[in-house]
Design a protein around this motif. Structure first.
Motif, PDB file in Angstrom:
ATOM      1  N   TYR A   7       0.854  -1.192   0.000  1.00 20.22           N
ATOM      2  CA  TYR A   7       0.000   0.000   0.000  1.00 20.22           C
ATOM      3  C   TYR A   7       0.881   1.229   0.000  1.00 20.22           C
ATOM      4  CZ  TYR A   7      -3.161   3.690   1.336  1.00 20.22           C
ATOM      5  OH  TYR A   7      -3.867   4.855   1.360  1.00 20.22           O
ATOM      6  N   LYS A  20      -6.186   9.267  -0.278  1.00 14.43           N
ATOM      7  CA  LYS A  20      -5.816   8.741  -1.602  1.00 14.43           C
ATOM      8  C   LYS A  20      -4.688   7.725  -1.457  1.00 14.43           C
ATOM      9  CE  LYS A  20      -5.617   9.178  -6.250  1.00 14.43           C
ATOM     10  NZ  LYS A  20      -5.755   7.864  -6.786  1.00 14.43           N
ATOM     11  N   VAL A  22      -2.888   3.697  -3.266  1.00 10.94           N
ATOM     12  CA  VAL A  22      -2.861   2.574  -4.195  1.00 10.94           C
ATOM     13  C   VAL A  22      -2.485   1.327  -3.417  1.00 10.94           C
ATOM     14  CG1 VAL A  22      -1.724   1.588  -6.231  1.00 10.94           C
ATOM     15  CG2 VAL A  22      -2.141   4.045  -6.115  1.00 10.94           C
ATOM     16  N   LYS A  42      -5.026  -4.510  -8.313  1.00  7.69           N
ATOM     17  CA  LYS A  42      -4.605  -3.149  -7.991  1.00  7.69           C
ATOM     18  C   LYS A  42      -5.839  -2.285  -7.752  1.00  7.69           C
ATOM     19  CE  LYS A  42      -2.340   0.866 -10.043  1.00  7.69           C
ATOM     20  NZ  LYS A  42      -1.720   1.391 -11.272  1.00  7.69           N
ATOM     21  N   TYR A  43      -5.856  -1.573  -6.634  1.00 11.95           N
ATOM     22  CA  TYR A  43      -6.898  -0.578  -6.364  1.00 11.95           C
ATOM     23  C   TYR A  43      -6.217   0.777  -6.253  1.00 11.95           C
ATOM     24  CZ  TYR A  43     -10.421   2.281  -4.159  1.00 11.95           C
ATOM     25  OH  TYR A  43     -11.299   3.287  -3.878  1.00 11.95           O
ATOM     26  N   ASP A  44      -6.695   1.730  -7.034  1.00 11.43           N
ATOM     27  CA  ASP A  44      -6.181   3.091  -7.024  1.00 11.43           C
ATOM     28  C   ASP A  44      -7.363   4.014  -6.782  1.00 11.43           C
ATOM     29  OD1 ASP A  44      -4.979   5.534  -7.457  1.00 11.43           O
ATOM     30  OD2 ASP A  44      -4.168   5.025  -9.428  1.00 11.43           O
ATOM     31  N   LYS A  52     -12.610   1.003   0.884  1.00  7.18           N
ATOM     32  CA  LYS A  52     -12.712   1.792  -0.341  1.00  7.18           C
ATOM     33  C   LYS A  52     -13.919   2.719  -0.208  1.00  7.18           C
ATOM     34  CE  LYS A  52     -10.818  -2.169  -2.711  1.00  7.18           C
ATOM     35  NZ  LYS A  52     -11.123  -3.373  -3.461  1.00  7.18           N
ATOM     36  N   GLY A  56     -12.810   5.157  -7.208  1.00  2.73           N
ATOM     37  CA  GLY A  56     -11.623   4.319  -7.279  1.00  2.73           C
ATOM     38  C   GLY A  56     -11.697   3.331  -8.421  1.00  2.73           C
ATOM     39  N   ASP A  58     -10.582  -0.529  -9.318  1.00  2.00           N
ATOM     40  CA  ASP A  58     -10.167  -1.814  -8.775  1.00  2.00           C
ATOM     41  C   ASP A  58     -10.049  -2.768  -9.949  1.00  2.00           C
ATOM     42  OD1 ASP A  58      -9.516  -3.635  -6.801  1.00  2.00           O
ATOM     43  OD2 ASP A  58     -11.587  -4.136  -6.335  1.00  2.00           O
TER      44      ASP A  58
END
Length: 169
Positions: A7, A20, A22, A42-44, A52, A56, A58
């Motif tokens: 993370y 914010k 990732v 990947k989650y941004d 979350k 975003g 995902d």
């Protein structure tokens, strides 16, 4: 998190993702250079106390494919407007409620019966209510769906040449 999760981003005083950031998760085999074609998650986007929240993206990224969700999150679940691309070959764009398709949306299926586009109502992740299914050959089904299935005899079939037939399906 386990050793396979990374993370990068803002954190709460308790050390949870907050703001914010990732997050990338890979299985143990993904760190093996001999298996560099493996996929990863990947989650941004935005977080609130480790969940979350807000906008975003995902995604599971694979050497050949990419699929996932881009849109709004509430309490760690897809909730609000978003776009979901599945591994099975369809794309849904529209509202979500508690992680499921819910409301007026569009599903494009590139695999089933040559492909089709469904525009209409969804409830609990399935077509439910009024909708129009346009098939790859140009024909359409206009009618009512319940739990992901068309109601027999409740609608109109429109052939690719525009000919209408009530109750054909």
């Amino acid at each position: 998190w386990d050793m396979d999760t990374l993370y990068l981003g803002e954190k709460s005083p308790a050390g949870l993702p907050h703001g914010k950031g990732v997050m990338i998760h890979m299985g143990p085999d993904d760190f093996d250079p001999e298996n560099s074609d493996r996929s990863f998650f990947k989650y941004d986007g935005y977080w609130v106390n480790g969940l979350k929240e807000g906008f975003g993206i995902d995604a599971q990224v694979d050497k050949a494919l990419d699929y996932g969700y881009a849109g709004q999150w509430v309490g760690g679940k897809q909730h609000g407007f978003g776009t979901f691309k599945s591994l099975e070959g369809y794309i849904y764009e529209g509202p979500f409620k508690a992680g499921l398709f819910h409301g007026i949306g569009t599903m494009t299926n590139f695999v089933f019966e040559g492909g089709f586009v469904f525009k209409g109502s969804f409830r609990r992740g399935k077509e439910h209510g009024d909708g129009v299914q346009t098939n790859a050959d140009g024909s359409s089904l206009v009618g009512e769906w319940v739990g992901g299935r068309r109601l027999a005899g409740k609608g109109v079939f429109i052939s690719e040449d525009g000919t209408r037939s009530a109750d054909k399906w």
